[in-house]
Design an enzyme around this catalytic site. Sequence first.
Site, PDB file in Angstrom:
ATOM      1  N   ARG A  85      25.350  14.613   5.210  1.00 20.33           N
ATOM      2  CA  ARG A  85      25.621  15.001   3.830  1.00 20.33           C
ATOM      3  C   ARG A  85      24.350  15.173   2.998  1.00 20.33           C
ATOM      4  O   ARG A  85      23.388  14.418   3.154  1.00 20.33           O
ATOM      5  CB  ARG A  85      26.542  13.969   3.169  1.00 20.33           C
ATOM      6  CG  ARG A  85      27.934  13.943   3.774  1.00 20.33           C
ATOM      7  CD  ARG A  85      28.776  12.815   3.216  1.00 20.33           C
ATOM      8  NE  ARG A  85      30.165  12.924   3.698  1.00 20.33           N
ATOM      9  CZ  ARG A  85      30.590  12.435   4.862  1.00 20.33           C
ATOM     10  NH1 ARG A  85      29.753  11.793   5.660  1.00 20.33           N
ATOM     11  NH2 ARG A  85      31.849  12.593   5.225  1.00 20.33           N
ATOM     12  N   HIS A 110      26.937  18.879   6.985  1.00 19.27           N
ATOM     13  CA  HIS A 110      26.508  19.593   8.198  1.00 19.27           C
ATOM     14  C   HIS A 110      26.045  21.022   7.905  1.00 19.27           C
ATOM     15  O   HIS A 110      26.248  21.942   8.694  1.00 19.27           O
ATOM     16  CB  HIS A 110      27.616  19.589   9.248  1.00 19.27           C
ATOM     17  CG  HIS A 110      28.003  18.220   9.714  1.00 19.27           C
ATOM     18  ND1 HIS A 110      27.103  17.187   9.828  1.00 19.27           N
ATOM     19  CD2 HIS A 110      29.213  17.714  10.094  1.00 19.27           C
ATOM     20  CE1 HIS A 110      27.731  16.107  10.266  1.00 19.27           C
ATOM     21  NE2 HIS A 110      29.001  16.393  10.433  1.00 19.27           N
ATOM     22  N   HIS A 180      27.464  16.084  17.895  1.00 14.97           N
ATOM     23  CA  HIS A 180      28.626  15.441  17.282  1.00 14.97           C
ATOM     24  C   HIS A 180      29.715  15.134  18.317  1.00 14.97           C
ATOM     25  O   HIS A 180      30.907  15.282  18.031  1.00 14.97           O
ATOM     26  CB  HIS A 180      29.188  16.339  16.179  1.00 14.97           C
ATOM     27  CG  HIS A 180      29.876  15.607  15.073  1.00 14.97           C
ATOM     28  ND1 HIS A 180      31.013  14.851  15.272  1.00 14.97           N
ATOM     29  CD2 HIS A 180      29.589  15.503  13.751  1.00 14.97           C
ATOM     30  CE1 HIS A 180      31.405  14.342  14.123  1.00 14.97           C
ATOM     31  NE2 HIS A 180      30.559  14.713  13.179  1.00 14.97           N
ATOM     32  N   ASP A 252      31.816   4.911   9.278  1.00 11.92           N
ATOM     33  CA  ASP A 252      31.252   6.254   9.104  1.00 11.92           C
ATOM     34  C   ASP A 252      29.964   6.066   8.325  1.00 11.92           C
ATOM     35  O   ASP A 252      29.825   6.509   7.186  1.00 11.92           O
ATOM     36  CB  ASP A 252      32.230   7.178   8.364  1.00 11.92           C
ATOM     37  CG  ASP A 252      31.753   8.633   8.353  1.00 11.92           C
ATOM     38  OD1 ASP A 252      30.758   8.939   9.029  1.00 11.92           O
ATOM     39  OD2 ASP A 252      32.383   9.452   7.655  1.00 11.92           O
ATOM     40  N   GLU A 312      25.707   9.800  16.149  1.00 11.24           N
ATOM     41  CA  GLU A 312      24.973  10.951  15.636  1.00 11.24           C
ATOM     42  C   GLU A 312      23.556  10.519  15.257  1.00 11.24           C
ATOM     43  O   GLU A 312      23.311  10.020  14.158  1.00 11.24           O
ATOM     44  CB  GLU A 312      25.698  11.540  14.431  1.00 11.24           C
ATOM     45  CG  GLU A 312      27.114  12.010  14.739  1.00 11.24           C
ATOM     46  CD  GLU A 312      27.917  12.215  13.468  1.00 11.24           C
ATOM     47  OE1 GLU A 312      27.548  13.093  12.657  1.00 11.24           O
ATOM     48  OE2 GLU A 312      28.914  11.494  13.277  1.00 11.24           O
TER      49      GLU A 312
END
Length: 346
Positions: A85, A110, A180, A252, A312
Amino acid sequence: MSLVCTIEKKSFGKVKDGSEASLYEVRGSNGMGFSVSDFGATLVSLWIPGPEEAVSDVILGYDCAAGYENNGGHLGATVGRSANRIAGGRYTLNGKVCQLDQNNGENNLHSGLNYYGKRFWETELLNDGVRFALSSPDGDQGHPGNARITVDYTLTEERGVRLTYHGICDQDTVMNLTNHSYFNLEGAEGKSVLPHQLQVYARQFTPTDGSLIPTGELVSVDGTPMDFNVMKEIGRDIGADYPALKLAGGYDHNYVLDNNGKFALAAVYQAYGRRMEVYTDLPGMQIYTANFLEAEGKNHAAYGKYSGVCFETQYFPNSINVPSFPSPVLKKGESFRSVTEYRFSW
């Protein structure tokens, strides 16, 4: 004895404009193999032996290119020019404001809707894998400079799949590439990863606001549900009454790795008699437990919440706008290089 690999090219079906994608299956003499597609420079399958030498595909995905064209969860995709982000969908570089798509509320995720993971990449076969290359023109996704990017997928003698990223640009730009893939060591059927074991070599993470943009702080994981320094079940604390977990609906979050910028072990993931080690030279890693995934995947498998876990490797989210974070700026004419490797034992 050196690793011997075979590579087979197959059709991977067509996308909406009629273009046909290719699939490359790479198999090694060490019992491992993977497949990748030129559509999105995508990691499609990763075959690992397990109990009684039964081989399973341990990443979630789709059976053909059309699935990846509709790939809202970015399964297996190469993500760039800047992963994760960016606040407000904009940043300033050398006095120029760069405006990106605001495709995640008011923020950019992304790099916007023209995803690298939904483009065709040039292909070159290597002795031990496949190289994909992409030319990204000045202004692409809102980023400055004409960039040339390559991603190599190779098998290693350490029972690993190595991802080597290169980039060069004729202007200063942002370069923050990642993969990803959603891993599930029990197989690609999408069973819950909550009972699986995870260890992350990070003493801090970057907390976020309500839109999952980092606040700029580095917070210790000690004594919190974010702490994976000692291996534990992924689901043990995922439902805890803790602000970071409640905001994201699970994990996340970007972890601040202990690697000091060196290629080192970042995480260990274990399940079903298999062990996966994640190595990287990047400063951060987003642990994502598929909190919002909803898709029909391989062999009509139903993929849902907690059906996979992503690792990631990256520069921190919004790092281009936070001077105290490691910088993702690639200077004009300089070379970007980064390596992430997934090693397996069984």
